[in-house]
Enzyme design. Structure first.
Site, PDB file in Angstrom:
ATOM      1  N   ILE A  12     -15.984   1.245 -11.558  1.00 45.58           N
ATOM      2  CA  ILE A  12     -16.411   0.915 -10.188  1.00 45.58           C
ATOM      3  C   ILE A  12     -15.356   1.390  -9.182  1.00 45.58           C
ATOM      4  O   ILE A  12     -15.684   1.978  -8.147  1.00 45.58           O
ATOM      5  CB  ILE A  12     -16.665  -0.604 -10.045  1.00 45.58           C
ATOM      6  CG1 ILE A  12     -17.809  -1.034 -10.972  1.00 45.58           C
ATOM      7  CG2 ILE A  12     -16.977  -0.970  -8.594  1.00 45.58           C
ATOM      8  CD1 ILE A  12     -18.101  -2.537 -10.991  1.00 45.58           C
ATOM      9  N   ASP A  31      -3.220   0.981 -11.219  1.00 42.61           N
ATOM     10  CA  ASP A  31      -4.041   0.839 -12.429  1.00 42.61           C
ATOM     11  C   ASP A  31      -3.138   1.018 -13.648  1.00 42.61           C
ATOM     12  O   ASP A  31      -2.274   1.906 -13.661  1.00 42.61           O
ATOM     13  CB  ASP A  31      -5.147   1.909 -12.425  1.00 42.61           C
ATOM     14  CG  ASP A  31      -6.334   1.516 -13.295  1.00 42.61           C
ATOM     15  OD1 ASP A  31      -7.453   1.448 -12.779  1.00 42.61           O
ATOM     16  OD2 ASP A  31      -6.124   1.278 -14.510  1.00 42.61           O
ATOM     17  N   THR A  35      -8.392   0.488 -19.239  1.00 39.63           N
ATOM     18  CA  THR A  35      -9.778   0.963 -19.384  1.00 39.63           C
ATOM     19  C   THR A  35     -10.085   2.067 -18.373  1.00 39.63           C
ATOM     20  O   THR A  35     -11.038   2.803 -18.538  1.00 39.63           O
ATOM     21  CB  THR A  35     -10.801  -0.191 -19.188  1.00 39.63           C
ATOM     22  OG1 THR A  35     -10.499  -0.849 -17.953  1.00 39.63           O
ATOM     23  CG2 THR A  35     -10.733  -1.188 -20.314  1.00 39.63           C
ATOM     24  N   ALA A  74     -10.173  -6.137 -14.337  1.00 32.10           N
ATOM     25  CA  ALA A  74     -10.921  -7.086 -15.176  1.00 32.10           C
ATOM     26  C   ALA A  74     -10.969  -6.598 -16.603  1.00 32.10           C
ATOM     27  O   ALA A  74     -10.940  -5.396 -16.873  1.00 32.10           O
ATOM     28  CB  ALA A  74     -12.347  -7.259 -14.657  1.00 32.10           C
ATOM     29  N   SER A 116     -18.616 -12.037 -10.625  1.00 30.53           N
ATOM     30  CA  SER A 116     -19.673 -11.617 -11.541  1.00 30.53           C
ATOM     31  C   SER A 116     -20.817 -12.628 -11.556  1.00 30.53           C
ATOM     32  O   SER A 116     -20.596 -13.842 -11.370  1.00 30.53           O
ATOM     33  CB  SER A 116     -19.081 -11.533 -12.952  1.00 30.53           C
ATOM     34  OG  SER A 116     -20.107 -11.393 -13.910  1.00 30.53           O
ATOM     35  N   TYR A 140     -14.841 -15.536 -19.822  1.00 28.96           N
ATOM     36  CA  TYR A 140     -14.886 -14.511 -18.768  1.00 28.96           C
ATOM     37  C   TYR A 140     -15.507 -15.076 -17.481  1.00 28.96           C
ATOM     38  O   TYR A 140     -14.946 -14.942 -16.392  1.00 28.96           O
ATOM     39  CB  TYR A 140     -15.673 -13.299 -19.275  1.00 28.96           C
ATOM     40  CG  TYR A 140     -15.990 -12.282 -18.207  1.00 28.96           C
ATOM     41  CD1 TYR A 140     -14.977 -11.497 -17.652  1.00 28.96           C
ATOM     42  CD2 TYR A 140     -17.291 -12.108 -17.734  1.00 28.96           C
ATOM     43  CE1 TYR A 140     -15.262 -10.574 -16.664  1.00 28.96           C
ATOM     44  CE2 TYR A 140     -17.576 -11.184 -16.754  1.00 28.96           C
ATOM     45  CZ  TYR A 140     -16.557 -10.417 -16.223  1.00 28.96           C
ATOM     46  OH  TYR A 140     -16.847  -9.507 -15.241  1.00 28.96           O
ATOM     47  N   VAL A 184     -25.743  -1.747 -21.130  1.00 32.42           N
ATOM     48  CA  VAL A 184     -26.859  -1.288 -21.961  1.00 32.42           C
ATOM     49  C   VAL A 184     -27.349   0.101 -21.525  1.00 32.42           C
ATOM     50  O   VAL A 184     -27.749   0.912 -22.366  1.00 32.42           O
ATOM     51  CB  VAL A 184     -27.994  -2.344 -21.962  1.00 32.42           C
ATOM     52  CG1 VAL A 184     -28.658  -2.477 -20.597  1.00 32.42           C
ATOM     53  CG2 VAL A 184     -29.026  -2.041 -23.020  1.00 32.42           C
ATOM     54  N   ARG A 208     -32.985  -7.778 -16.375  1.00 30.72           N
ATOM     55  CA  ARG A 208     -31.710  -7.744 -15.680  1.00 30.72           C
ATOM     56  C   ARG A 208     -31.908  -7.138 -14.300  1.00 30.72           C
ATOM     57  O   ARG A 208     -32.857  -6.391 -14.063  1.00 30.72           O
ATOM     58  CB  ARG A 208     -30.695  -6.872 -16.454  1.00 30.72           C
ATOM     59  CG  ARG A 208     -30.237  -7.440 -17.793  1.00 30.72           C
ATOM     60  CD  ARG A 208     -29.396  -8.691 -17.599  1.00 30.72           C
ATOM     61  NE  ARG A 208     -28.858  -9.222 -18.848  1.00 30.72           N
ATOM     62  CZ  ARG A 208     -29.502 -10.086 -19.628  1.00 30.72           C
ATOM     63  NH1 ARG A 208     -30.718 -10.515 -19.318  1.00 30.72           N
ATOM     64  NH2 ARG A 208     -28.924 -10.544 -20.730  1.00 30.72           N
TER      65      ARG A 208
HETATM   66  C1  UD1 Z   1     -23.643  -8.123 -17.808  1.00 30.02           C
HETATM   67  C2  UD1 Z   1     -22.207  -7.625 -17.640  1.00 30.02           C
HETATM   68  C3  UD1 Z   1     -21.269  -8.751 -17.810  1.00 30.02           C
HETATM   69  C4  UD1 Z   1     -21.629  -9.834 -16.817  1.00 30.02           C
HETATM   70  C5  UD1 Z   1     -23.091 -10.244 -16.961  1.00 30.02           C
HETATM   71  C6  UD1 Z   1     -23.458 -11.160 -15.815  1.00 30.02           C
HETATM   72  C7  UD1 Z   1     -22.169  -5.316 -18.339  1.00 30.02           C
HETATM   73  C8  UD1 Z   1     -21.720  -4.379 -19.377  1.00 30.02           C
HETATM   74  N1  UD1 Z   1     -21.949  -6.613 -18.635  1.00 30.02           N
HETATM   75  O1  UD1 Z   1     -23.835  -8.634 -19.114  1.00 30.02           O
HETATM   76  O2  UD1 Z   1     -19.932  -8.308 -17.552  1.00 30.02           O
HETATM   77  O3  UD1 Z   1     -20.835 -10.946 -17.054  1.00 30.02           O
HETATM   78  O4  UD1 Z   1     -23.929  -9.109 -16.866  1.00 30.02           O
HETATM   79  O5  UD1 Z   1     -24.742 -11.655 -15.939  1.00 30.02           O
HETATM   80  O6  UD1 Z   1     -22.656  -4.961 -17.281  1.00 30.02           O
HETATM   81  N2  UD1 Z   1     -28.604  -4.961 -25.133  1.00 30.02           N
HETATM   82  C9  UD1 Z   1     -29.390  -4.415 -26.116  1.00 30.02           C
HETATM   83  N3  UD1 Z   1     -28.903  -3.367 -26.839  1.00 30.02           N
HETATM   84  C10 UD1 Z   1     -27.666  -2.842 -26.625  1.00 30.02           C
HETATM   85  C11 UD1 Z   1     -26.857  -3.414 -25.599  1.00 30.02           C
HETATM   86  C12 UD1 Z   1     -27.376  -4.479 -24.875  1.00 30.02           C
HETATM   87  O7  UD1 Z   1     -30.513  -4.876 -26.365  1.00 30.02           O
HETATM   88  O8  UD1 Z   1     -27.279  -1.882 -27.312  1.00 30.02           O
HETATM   89  C13 UD1 Z   1     -29.153  -6.076 -24.338  1.00 30.02           C
HETATM   90  C14 UD1 Z   1     -28.248  -7.288 -24.265  1.00 30.02           C
HETATM   91  O9  UD1 Z   1     -28.422  -8.123 -25.377  1.00 30.02           O
HETATM   92  C15 UD1 Z   1     -28.745  -7.915 -22.947  1.00 30.02           C
HETATM   93  C16 UD1 Z   1     -29.119  -6.695 -22.089  1.00 30.02           C
HETATM   94  O10 UD1 Z   1     -29.292  -5.616 -23.004  1.00 30.02           O
HETATM   95  O11 UD1 Z   1     -29.878  -8.695 -23.165  1.00 30.02           O
HETATM   96  C17 UD1 Z   1     -28.039  -6.325 -21.094  1.00 30.02           C
HETATM   97  O12 UD1 Z   1     -26.808  -6.253 -21.797  1.00 30.02           O
HETATM   98  P1  UD1 Z   1     -25.436  -5.753 -21.134  1.00 30.02           P
HETATM   99  O13 UD1 Z   1     -25.639  -4.435 -20.482  1.00 30.02           O
HETATM  100  O14 UD1 Z   1     -24.391  -5.884 -22.175  1.00 30.02           O
HETATM  101  O15 UD1 Z   1     -25.198  -6.764 -19.927  1.00 30.02           O
HETATM  102  P2  UD1 Z   1     -25.208  -8.377 -19.852  1.00 30.02           P
HETATM  103  O16 UD1 Z   1     -25.109  -8.986 -21.189  1.00 30.02           O
HETATM  104  O17 UD1 Z   1     -26.365  -8.735 -18.978  1.00 30.02           O
END
Ligand code: UD1
Length: 311
Positions: A12, A31, A35, A74, A116, A140, A184, A208
């Protein structure tokens, strides 16, 4: 404006640096490259880079003061915050206190803090309003919430204005797909680009609020320039206001990768995964005049053209 961006070489932060430079700001990035990556940053005469952990910085590092500081340090991995709570605490909360001290010592009038949606935990209804109860379900989320509270307390005491932005699911160029807990969208685009299968945790109907990183950079910029009272605190959601299911997301991504022919592997939902998330964006619009400009499909086209996602 002269702006300090802590964590500015990250996903970001580097987009924010691009925007600040476009807007003729002088920018100092601190920094530790844990990461972040120097490759994310442009070479520019108005950009100064300090390769240090903010916890190791002292006043000598900052001979001039700043008009604002943006705190993006973070360790955003929820699982890492369970496995190594102390190091997550240092990255997520000690860094915040250290930056607050710099606000006092350097008389910086504005602190913008990356909070967040994790502070909400599982919300009873959507869209999620800033007035809803906060109930973090991970260290977190708790660290991010504590950072908000420290910021508000010290803003009043030290006389700076404090903006805590609760980011929803941020995606875009330079987001690393390398860990299981990466965003994701970066994981799925990476797999589709290499024609590999994808794993869906749950039935794919979870939703989401995905927001493009260039929009997030705009929200931060607006938080730096908006007029605020000395000592005030504003807590504001940063989302698109839309809800997208994973199944819909896969359809949208398939349009960008029409050759992808692989299967979808369904696994059990992740522990602590929230089912639905969607930001109420009224406050961002009223207080920051911010609204997302990038529909998700247009954002996908743009980010995939840069070849920076799904590497
Ligand atoms: C995200 C944030 C996190 C924050 C949260 C707030 C990211 C990387 N993480 O988590 O820092 O605290 O929102 O609500 O942006 N999934 C799959 N397959 C995969 C990866 C993920 O099905 O290979 C699913 C996960 O189980 C989840 C969804 O996709 O249901 C989104 O996952 P992810 O992008 O990791 O974000 P959050 O868990 O929502």
């Amino acid at each position: 404006m002269n702006i300090l961006v802590v964590g500015g070489a990250g996903f970001i932060g580097s987009h924010l640096v691009d925007l600040l430079i476009q807007n003729e700001c002088d920018v100092t990035v601190v920094d530790n490259l844990a990461t972040g990556n120097l490759k994310n940053l442009p070479e520019h005469p108005r950009l100064k880079f300090i390769y240090k952990d903010i916890l190791e910085c002292d006043l000598k590092d900052f001979p001039d003061s700043f008009d604002g500081v943006v705190h993006l340090v973070a360790n955003a991995s929820i699982s890492a915050s369970w496995e190594k709570p102390l190091s997550a605490h240092n990255a997520n909360l000690s860094s915040t206190i250290k930056i607050i001290e710099f606000c006092k010592k350097l008389r910086i009038p504005r602190l913008v803090y990356a909070s967040s949606a994790a502070v909400y935990g599982e919300s009873k209804e959507t869209p999620i309003n800033e007035r809803f109860e906060v109930n973090p379900l991970s260290p977190y989320g708790l660290q991010k919430l504590s950072g908000e509270k420290y910021g508000a307390l010290f803003a009043k005491e030290f006389g700076f204005s404090f903006v805590a932005l609760r980011f929803f699911n941020v995606f875009g160029e330079r987001q690393s797909p390398d860990s299981d807990y990466s965003g994701v969208i970066s994981i799925f685009s990476n797999a589709m680009k290499s024609n590999l299968p994808i794993t869906i945790y749950g039935d794919g109907r979870q939703t989401r609020d995905f927001i493009y990183v260039r929009d997030v950079a705009r929200a931060i910029y607006k938080s730096l320039v908006v007029t605020l009272k000395v000592g005030s605190t504003s807590i504001i959601n940063v989302g698109s206001g839309n809800q997208t299911s994973l199944l819909k997301l896969i359809d949208l991504l398939k349009r960008q990768f029409p050759d992808w022919q692989q299967e979808k592997i369904f696994k059990d939902p992740r522990i602590g995964d929230v089912l639905h998330s969607q930001a109420d964006i009224a406050k961002a619009s009223q207080e920051l005049d911010f609204i997302s400009k990038w529909p998700i499909d247009i954002a996908f086209e743009t980010m995939l053209k840069t070849h920076d996602v799904g590497k």
